[in-house]
Motif scaffolding. Structure first.
Motif, PDB file in Angstrom:
ATOM      1  N   GLU A 150       0.817  -1.212   0.000  1.00 52.60           N
ATOM      2  CA  GLU A 150       0.000   0.000   0.000  1.00 52.60           C
ATOM      3  C   GLU A 150       0.858   1.272   0.000  1.00 52.60           C
ATOM      4  O   GLU A 150       0.487   2.284  -0.584  1.00 52.60           O
TER       5      GLU A 150
ATOM      6  N   ARG B 213       3.680   1.602  -1.421  1.00 51.93           N
ATOM      7  CA  ARG B 213       4.437   1.639  -2.677  1.00 51.93           C
ATOM      8  C   ARG B 213       5.954   1.747  -2.433  1.00 51.93           C
ATOM      9  O   ARG B 213       6.659   2.491  -3.152  1.00 51.93           O
TER      10      ARG B 213
ATOM     11  N   ASP C 281      -5.659   8.210   5.656  1.00 55.05           N
ATOM     12  CA  ASP C 281      -6.225   7.779   4.375  1.00 55.05           C
ATOM     13  C   ASP C 281      -6.859   8.979   3.679  1.00 55.05           C
ATOM     14  O   ASP C 281      -7.787   9.592   4.225  1.00 55.05           O
TER      15      ASP C 281
ATOM     16  N   ARG D 196      -8.931   9.336   1.486  1.00 52.86           N
ATOM     17  CA  ARG D 196     -10.388   9.252   1.310  1.00 52.86           C
ATOM     18  C   ARG D 196     -11.107   9.922   2.481  1.00 52.86           C
ATOM     19  O   ARG D 196     -12.038  10.697   2.296  1.00 52.86           O
TER      20      ARG D 196
ATOM     21  N   HIS E 217      -1.721   3.158  -9.666  1.00 52.73           N
ATOM     22  CA  HIS E 217      -2.450   1.898  -9.789  1.00 52.73           C
ATOM     23  C   HIS E 217      -3.883   1.995  -9.281  1.00 52.73           C
ATOM     24  O   HIS E 217      -4.737   1.216  -9.683  1.00 52.73           O
ATOM     25  N   SER E 218      -4.162   2.909  -8.354  1.00 54.58           N
ATOM     26  CA  SER E 218      -5.516   2.936  -7.797  1.00 54.58           C
ATOM     27  C   SER E 218      -6.136   4.311  -7.616  1.00 54.58           C
ATOM     28  O   SER E 218      -7.218   4.418  -7.053  1.00 54.58           O
TER      29      SER E 218
ATOM     30  N   HIS F 222      -7.791   6.079  -9.536  1.00 53.35           N
ATOM     31  CA  HIS F 222      -9.138   6.184 -10.134  1.00 53.35           C
ATOM     32  C   HIS F 222     -10.235   5.840  -9.129  1.00 53.35           C
ATOM     33  O   HIS F 222     -11.339   6.350  -9.222  1.00 53.35           O
ATOM     34  N   GLU F 223      -9.887   4.985  -8.124  1.00 54.91           N
ATOM     35  CA  GLU F 223     -10.899   4.607  -7.128  1.00 54.91           C
ATOM     36  C   GLU F 223     -11.269   5.802  -6.234  1.00 54.91           C
ATOM     37  O   GLU F 223     -12.281   5.779  -5.557  1.00 54.91           O
TER      38      GLU F 223
ATOM     39  N   LEU G 292      -2.333   7.554 -14.011  1.00 54.76           N
ATOM     40  CA  LEU G 292      -2.882   6.204 -14.203  1.00 54.76           C
ATOM     41  C   LEU G 292      -1.896   5.320 -14.936  1.00 54.76           C
ATOM     42  O   LEU G 292      -1.236   5.771 -15.866  1.00 54.76           O
TER      43      LEU G 292
ATOM     44  N   SER H 203      -1.833   2.328 -17.485  1.00 51.30           N
ATOM     45  CA  SER H 203      -2.833   1.762 -18.401  1.00 51.30           C
ATOM     46  C   SER H 203      -2.179   1.152 -19.638  1.00 51.30           C
ATOM     47  O   SER H 203      -1.070   1.557 -20.021  1.00 51.30           O
TER      48      SER H 203
END
Ligand SMILES: C[S@@+](CC[C@H](N)C(=O)[O-])C[C@H]1O[C@@H](n2cnc3c(N)ncnc32)[C@H](O)[C@@H]1O
Length: 328
Positions: free
Chosen positions: A125, A127, A235, A237, A255-256, A258-259, A278, A280
């Protein structure tokens, strides 16, 4: 040539490609003796025959000094990252038994290096890279400089990518006076501190989940007198809920990220910008971004694409993309 003309003639010979750089220039009674390559001549000048000492060979490629079996030589990496005075390199399986010798070769070619670390990839998590020492000092903390900012960082404890310096400078150059900026995945603070030092932002909230990253972030804010950077551990979020509306949000978690886009877009002022990163497949990036934006629109937030650029290669078919999105 007379000594006073020495430098200009030396440059001229160098430009003409006929200065013999393997031999040592001599000074003799007010004259400079410049060695030229065999058979060459210069208009208007007399060429004489003299003896010169040879210069020790200058090695600039560590691959030339690494003592490894000949058949493996082509596998030696041509590039590696440098963070402060630490080199970080990836090696293919076949070279693993020769890692120590490769580390030694790097240190002898680049005297400014203090350590060489072997990189086995980014994990978890936070990285963080899985690193092991192959040469030099086991202390892996260093100070990295980019565009005049100084970042204290230990790459074995926190994520840091020196190759993104140009991208951070680009983002900082877009920041207008008085902006409120949120750096959702701030690491040791390279985006936040670059913005603080190279723009007139009002405040910058820098969030990270990794306690070591936040510790460095606080230190780096002090080191760079970035008084408008507020470091927050947690976090992103949840932290976003407690922050004021933002003019710019940086989402550097390829990697995440976009969430987290829905939450970030809701925090963004109208006319504000999101810098989304991103990973991709190259032939899918446009479609992925389009789908992300239509999902958001269905939930009532409209973003438009200002630009999509590939920042670096991730694999033969994938890239890391920088996507600038503006809220309508
Ligand atoms: C790819 S790194 C980017 C660091 C930094 N922006 C840079 O350029 O060096 C992503 C960072 O996000 C942090 N992170 C991961 N999940 C997070 C979350 N949910 N909230 C806040 N930070 C998170 C990791 O600890 C890591 O430091």
């Amino acid at each position: 040539v007379p000594k006073e003309e020495g430098e200009s003639v030396r440059k001229k010979l160098l430009e003409m490609g006929i200065l013999n750089t393997r031999l040592k220039i001599r000074v003799e009674e007010g004259f400079l003796l410049l060695p030229i390559t065999e058979g060459s001549s210069v208009d208007g000048m007399e060429v004489i025959e003299e003896d010169f000492k040879e210069l020790p060979p200058q090695v600039t490629d560590y691959r030339e000094v690494a003592r490894i079996p000949k058949e493996l030589r082509d596998l030696l990496p041509t590039s590696f990252d440098v963070i402060g005075d630490i080199a970080i390199l990836k090696l293919p399986e076949q070279l693993a038994p020769h890692a120590t010798e490769i580390g030694r070769a790097l240190m002898s070619t680049f005297p400014q290096l203090r350590s060489v670390l072997l990189d086995r990839g980014v994990e978890g998590e936070f990285r963080v890279r899985n690193l092991s020492l192959i040469a030099g000092d086991p202390d892996t903390e260093t100070i990295h400089t980019e565009y005049g900012i100084r970042l204290r960082v230990d790459p074995s404890k926190v994520y840091f990518n020196p190759r993104l310096a140009g991208e951070r400078r680009r983002v900082a150059s877009m920041v207008e006076e008085g902006e409120t900026v949120v750096d959702m995945f701030a690491g040791v603070g390279p985006f936040s501190i670059m913005i603080s030092r190279h723009s007139m932002a009002r405040q910058i909230f820098a969030i990270d989940l990794n306690p070591d990253a936040v510790r460095y972030l606080r230190e780096n804010a002090l080191l760079n007198r970035a008084g408008n950077v507020t470091a927050i551990e947690g976090d992103a979020r949840q932290i976003l809920d407690s922050l004021p509306p933002a003019d710019r949000i940086i989402m550097n978690l390829p990697h995440s990220a976009h969430e987290f886009l829905g939450k970030a877009a809701a925090k963004l002022r109208s006319g504000g910008t999101i810098h989304l990163y991103l990973v991709s497949e190259r032939n899918q990036i446009e479609g992925r971004v389009r789908r992300l934006l239509s999902e958001l629109e269905a939930m009532g937030t409209r973003l438009i694409v200002a630009s999509i650029r590939q920042l670096k290669t991730y694999s033969p078919t994938m890239g890391v993309y920088a996507i600038d999105l503006v809220r309508c």
